[in-house]
Design an enzyme around this catalytic site. Structure first.
Site, short mmCIF file in Angstrom:
data_model
loop_
_atom_site.label_atom_id
_atom_site.label_comp_id
_atom_site.label_asym_id
_atom_site.label_seq_id
_atom_site.Cartn_x
_atom_site.Cartn_y
_atom_site.Cartn_z
N GLN A 1 23.07 62.17 125.26
CA GLN A 1 21.73 62.43 125.74
C GLN A 1 21.44 61.60 126.95
O GLN A 1 21.77 60.37 126.69
CB GLN A 1 20.98 62.08 124.30
CG GLN A 1 21.13 62.77 123.16
CD GLN A 1 20.55 64.02 122.99
OE1 GLN A 1 19.57 64.35 123.09
NE2 GLN A 1 21.48 65.07 122.68
N ALA B 1 11.73 63.78 117.49
CA ALA B 1 13.05 64.37 117.93
C ALA B 1 12.92 64.36 119.42
O ALA B 1 12.00 64.02 120.04
CB ALA B 1 13.39 65.39 117.37
N HIS B 2 14.10 64.53 120.04
CA HIS B 2 14.21 64.63 121.67
C HIS B 2 13.37 65.62 122.32
O HIS B 2 13.15 66.52 121.75
CB HIS B 2 15.69 64.72 122.00
CG HIS B 2 16.64 65.83 121.25
ND1 HIS B 2 17.91 65.94 121.56
CD2 HIS B 2 16.22 66.79 120.56
CE1 HIS B 2 18.26 67.02 120.85
NE2 HIS B 2 17.24 67.33 120.18
N ASN B 3 12.91 65.35 123.39
CA ASN B 3 12.25 66.27 124.31
C ASN B 3 10.80 66.87 123.64
O ASN B 3 10.11 67.61 124.27
CB ASN B 3 12.86 67.36 124.65
CG ASN B 3 14.24 67.23 125.40
OD1 ASN B 3 15.19 66.85 124.67
ND2 ASN B 3 14.08 67.21 126.68
#
Lengths: 338, 338, 338
Positions: free
Chosen positions: A205, A246-248
């Site tokens: 990431q 979570a991511h994004n």
């Protein structure tokens, strides 16, 4: 119950007139009464400052006549007991907060500060000696870094922030007035599992977390950094304990997430949305501005702006409630006819 | 499988007769047999101490005849294999615990202790050097504060407590024999979002957390302090990992909360209630004494004492189960007729 | 958006031909093009390395023609824009990861290391000075222990592991290449409540946690040690943030658990199973190899290998979806006829 002075330092007594001035409230009543504490409105005693923010005028049980003073909207001020000084403002609870700061101060961590600070830590910042500050991390004016907190290399933290005990922040840019409570995890690797020749692998990431001004993040909540881009939390968004972002994910302004909210990867949530406890949203779903999601809902598709949804899978809340009631009716009927 | 002595120190061998004495159990069998370890009853080998607490008499597969000794209720003692010494008590599992302490000791953190302790830390307390102890915090006899734990100013912790690694405790009064596992967050600000002239604001929190004697709090669990009053956890209540207890919750005695339990603000839970994993309760709801809440339930209204509820929204469990079965039947029928 | 060099160190520029060699990919295109960063495929700009792992050939919107190079399966290579060098491999996303390591390096914690290491910490291990390493704990080659992490006495950690900030590990044996993110709690006492003469008591826990090679454990996730035996996490199993794994759980290889997964005591999960977010499994239940459990499901009985289940209580997913749709239809019909 009086406030425990082991945890909150008394700054009073303060005359009501002075509190009216600090909170920019209109005083109706005796400005010389001295305030020494804060309390819930129904149980406030002598010297206590309280607020009433109900939509209907306060009834006899709502405000204790012993209270020293009460913040209230102008239209309800006359319904207070005569013995209580009224402090009129459009935001009684908020104004109470401003005034209360002059009466009581949380004792905080009271850390002995490091004797020398790295060049990019502001002289007015308070950094607990046991906190870790990574290379190149910058800490702004008056920001407090709690005991055993960990700030990763390159992290930028603005002014007037609070980072709690044992919290960790990495790969992140943090605005001003941000509170990150104890044990929160900001900027960890997102969960990206992919197949490889040997089995499951983690996708690395490369992104960041951006936290805008006046955001609050609850204890033990996790906000993962973006995969390539950023995870973004908008201004004044308030996140409770034990949430997962979570991511994004991109969250707008003034959004409220209650405990155990789970926001999967690449979800977008527009301004002013509200999620009840344990509400979950599947990845890539879009939540419109001002949408409300009931506690325990599981959202698998877009919610239009302003709508309220509930259930798993989530649907408009009236439909969900009709289904619940109808099903219950079938069973009751079946039971009777048997 | 033998116990791993890297983690548990052997204190034995101990004769069964001595263990009977320590646990106040009635010995039926050979008191000279030496005990060196503990094990599950079905797989216990030579030297192992085990217990049987089933409601029916133990069958041949339940107790390994190689076991050294077995705690058992008096009425089932005769059903044990003759080769196993019986230790009769009304609480076999509990008595086993008492005896096991004489056989094995967890190695704990084995911290090098600080050379000088603050005046309000008892001389027999063990405080890891990397733990933070705030000004005015008091730590009682034999209490252990783990590595990198954080105890806020003014916090009072009683005797024989264990505070885990990286846990944090603030604005709290803790009784005797309390265990707070690693990463738990006690006394953070509750989640109180209010409107102000600039958008969402946090309501400051002036209360405390009161944790009574013999409470256990799981890893990474969060218990927020009260807004003005206290959040209270009653005697011997046991809370699993990753639970959330919001501000002003009042929980009685001997309550059990499984993992991911979420208790919203101002909920009251009476003595002896049990919550399954991921059970959630909406704010201000009252749960009666001995009520049982099924795993994954979402409780939005009062549950009377002694009842068992399940589902979202929660309802009496039989009703919920009938609804689930009825719905399933409709679909099966529809499928067949198509 | 370019990668932020405060958090990721640039190691480039690297010619595409060199990346092809490192990732063992077949180069189709210009090997002299220089790579300086990584980016999502649709937005990759000059110098950016990306990957395409879709099942259908990439369309015009899928790959930005400005990208320097793109990992892709051989059968889709010709569909890339001519301006983009193709790097052909059977695992585009995985191969991209290998190549990306030559272009960018996360800055990590950059801890100043302790001057002297205990004899059982490998000389190439990096241990933050504020980390706690218990007596007899062993740390392998190149393993990194983050700031304020806590490693209990006797814990064995293999090679190339990463233990995050403020994480704690006790009573555990950890393999090679394991990542334990910040705030994770490995090896706490499981939740075993029993009755005793004075009320609820904790059952002491004498087991361990075994974590096999290449497992990843998310931030603030908890894995309890076994009661007498072991809790086991199999090779390459990937666990997201804020999950709970109770005592004596045995999980196979290549299992994926999304955020808030809750696995009760003594559950077994076979190889390759996948759990969606917030999926919960009741104690002693067995999950077959390759089974898939939908987000928010509550599993109360065995799921056969290869099946997909959802709902609370969980049932085969098609059945659950039919029930949801049928119920919705009844309500819609009822509404219209009214």
């Amino acid at each position: 119950m009086p406030i425990d002075d082991r945890f909150y330092e008394s700054l009073g007594p303060v005359p009501v007139a002075e509190l009216a001035r600090l909170a920019e409230a209109e005083l109706r009543g005796d400005g010389a009464v001295l305030v020494t504490g804060v309390a819930p409105t129904a149980s406030a005693g002598p010297g206590d400052l309280c607020y009433f923010d109900g939509k209907r005028p306060p009834g006899p049980a709502d405000v204790n006549p012993q209270a020293a003073a009460c913040f209230v909207t102008p239209e309800h001020a006359d319904a207070l007991p005569d013995s209580v000084s009224a402090l009129c403002t459009p935001f009684p609870r908020y104004s109470h907060t401003l005034a209360a700061r002059a009466v009581l101060r949380p004792r905080g961590w009271q850390v002995a500060e490091s004797e020398s600070k790295p060049s990019n830590v502001h002289q007015t910042a308070q950094v607990a000696p046991s906190a870790f500050i990574g290379a190149g991390a910058a800490i702004g004016d008056r920001t407090v870094i709690g005991p055993n907190a960990v700030i990763g290399p390159g992290v930028q933290i603005g002014r007037d922030c609070e980072i709690g005990a044992n919290a960790s922040v990495q790969c992140a840019l943090i605005g001003n007035g941000v509170k990150i409570y104890s044990g929160a995890r900001i900027g960890e690797s997102g969960f990206g599992v992919m197949g490889g020749p040997y089995g499951a692998e983690d996708a690395p990431q490369y992104g960041r977390v951006i936290i805008q001004d006046y955001v609050t993040i609850g204890a033990n909540t996790c906000i993962d950094r973006g995969a390539f881009d950023d995870t973004i939390i908008g201004e004044r968004t308030k996140i409770d304990n034990l949430c997962q972002i979570a991511h994004n994910v991109v969250i707008g302004r003034n959004v409220a997430l209650a405990s155990f909210a789970g926001i999967s990867g690449s979800v977008t949530i527009e301004d002013g949305a509200m999620l009840g406890g344990r509400a979950g949203i599947a990845d890539h779903v879009h939540i419109g501005a001002g949408a409300q999601i009931a506690a325990a809902a599981g959202v698998f598709r877009e919610i239009p702006a302003g709508e309220t949804w509930g259930g798993v899978p989530a649907r408009p809340i009236r439909q969900w409630m009709r289904e619940v009631a109808w099903l219950q009716k079938q069973i009751s009927g079946e039971k009777k006819t048997k």
